[in-house]
Design a protein around this motif. Structure first.
Motif: not given
Length: 373
Positions: A262-279
């Motif tokens: 599904x679209x929203x699970x993919x969106x959440x995983x990508x955003x969490x990973x992207x934000x964590x890379x900066x953190x």
């Protein structure tokens, strides 16, 4: 049309326009500055021309999708890339360099939207998400290739851009030969402002804006930060963009993931990973593991995230797939432009670590947005 053949020509075009024509400037800038003697302000202004050109080209590509064929727009992307790269390689001063950067930036905006239309009209529906995602992953290949060339050729930036121009010529020829000759225009509804579609796109637009602001800090300052961090080996800074690019290949699986989960699970995983890379970069920069993990997360999640935005946008703008791709990419670019300005200010006042932690928080906030039913 066979989707594999489309990927074979589309992916290299995205690699050329995004990696070689656009992102290469940041990597080559130290060597360009040594030759042309530009100050930081001039370098920044020239860099902004790429963002401006990108936004202009995306708007034009979307606006003319029902007036000219998608193949014509792709060819325009290839030509502006070739001309821009040629001007950059021979630029005698900052003014001419700026013209080259602007033209090369146009190619980036022209290249993405038409493929969405070509895929919509030539690839069976169940394979469209995967095809869009794999073509989009060309950004990662272009980034990795550019980073590798920057290491190998070092200060030979004119020769590097000349090589990029030759590659762009071959990629343009392959696209001209393979893309459908009698490609139909987008539908009559293309280019019209359908009120219901724009209303349902509000969460997508806001999410794209915040994600653009969030990731701009990483694109602009991560390499400089790592190169000047005495706590980690210097090679991590040198190879940072290569790691980002190679990891981005994982992002090509976004379409298949969306089809299955599904679209929203993919969106959440990508955003969490992207934000964590900066953190990780902001909070744990002194650990060598971060030097590998952070760019790996960023590269894979950035390409994955943009693949998600493509699918999300196309699902909303059903009357015109090029709008579905162009709108989130346009807003993402605007967010990156805004973020680049404020990132420089924050880094100068509070330091890089505060900047990256702040960028991660902005990214996490974008998790509140979701697709409207």
């Amino acid at each position: 049309m066979n989707e594999k053949k489309l990927i074979v020509v589309g992916l290299p075009m995205i690699a050329v326009t995004y990696g070689l024509s656009r992102f290469s400037y940041g990597l080559m800038l130290p060597y360009i500055n040594d030759t042309l003697k530009m100050d930081q302000y001039t370098s920044g202004v020239i860099s902004s021309l790429s963002y401006i050109a990108y936004c202009i080209a995306i708007v034009l590509a979307m606006g003319f999708s029902n007036k000219v064929t998608s193949k014509f727009i792709v060819v325009t992307a290839g030509l502006t890339s070739i001309i821009g790269l040629a001007i950059i390689s021979s630029s005698p001063n900052a003014g001419v360099l700026g013209l080259g950067i602007f033209l090369a930036g146009l190619s980036t905006g022209f290249s993405s939207p038409p493929y969405a239309n070509i895929i919509d009209q030539n690839v069976e529906p169940k394979l469209q998400n995967q095809t869009n995602s794999w073509i989009n992953s060309g950004t990662s290949i272009g980034t990795a290739f550019t980073g590798l060339i920057a290491i190998i050729m070092a200060d030979s930036w004119r020769e590097t851009y000349f090589i990029f121009m030759i590659i762009a010529i071959f990629v343009l020829i392959s696209n001209y030969k393979v893309l459908p000759k009698n490609q139909p225009l987008a539908g009559k509804e293309a280019g019209r402002f359908v009120k219901e579609e724009w209303k349902s796109a509000t969460p997508l637009i806001l999410a794209s804006l915040l994600l653009g602001i969030s990731c701009s800090a990483y694109w602009t300052f991560s390499r400089d930060f790592m190169l000047n961090n005495d706590s980690v080996p210097g090679y991590l800074g040198e190879w940072l963009w290569v790691i980002i690019g190679l990891a981005g290949l994982v992002g090509g699986a976004a379409g298949a993931f969306i089809n299955k989960f599904g679209l929203m699970p993919a969106y959440k995983i990508s955003v969490i990973a992207l934000s964590t890379s900066s953190l990780l970069l902001g909070a744990f920069a002194d650990h060598i593991v971060t030097g590998f993990l952070s760019p790996s997360l960023f590269g894979s999640s950035y390409i994955f995230m943009t693949g998600v935005l493509i699918v999300w946008g196309i699902s909303l703008f059903k009357s015109n797939p090029s709008f579905g791709l162009g709108v989130p990419f346009l807003i993402l670019a605007l967010g990156q432009a805004i973020g680049a300005v404020f990132s420089g200010m924050i880094a100068g006042i509070m330091g890089y670590q505060t900047l990256f932690i702040g960028a991660s928080i902005i990214g996490y906030i974008s998790l509140v947005f979701k697709q409207k039913n």
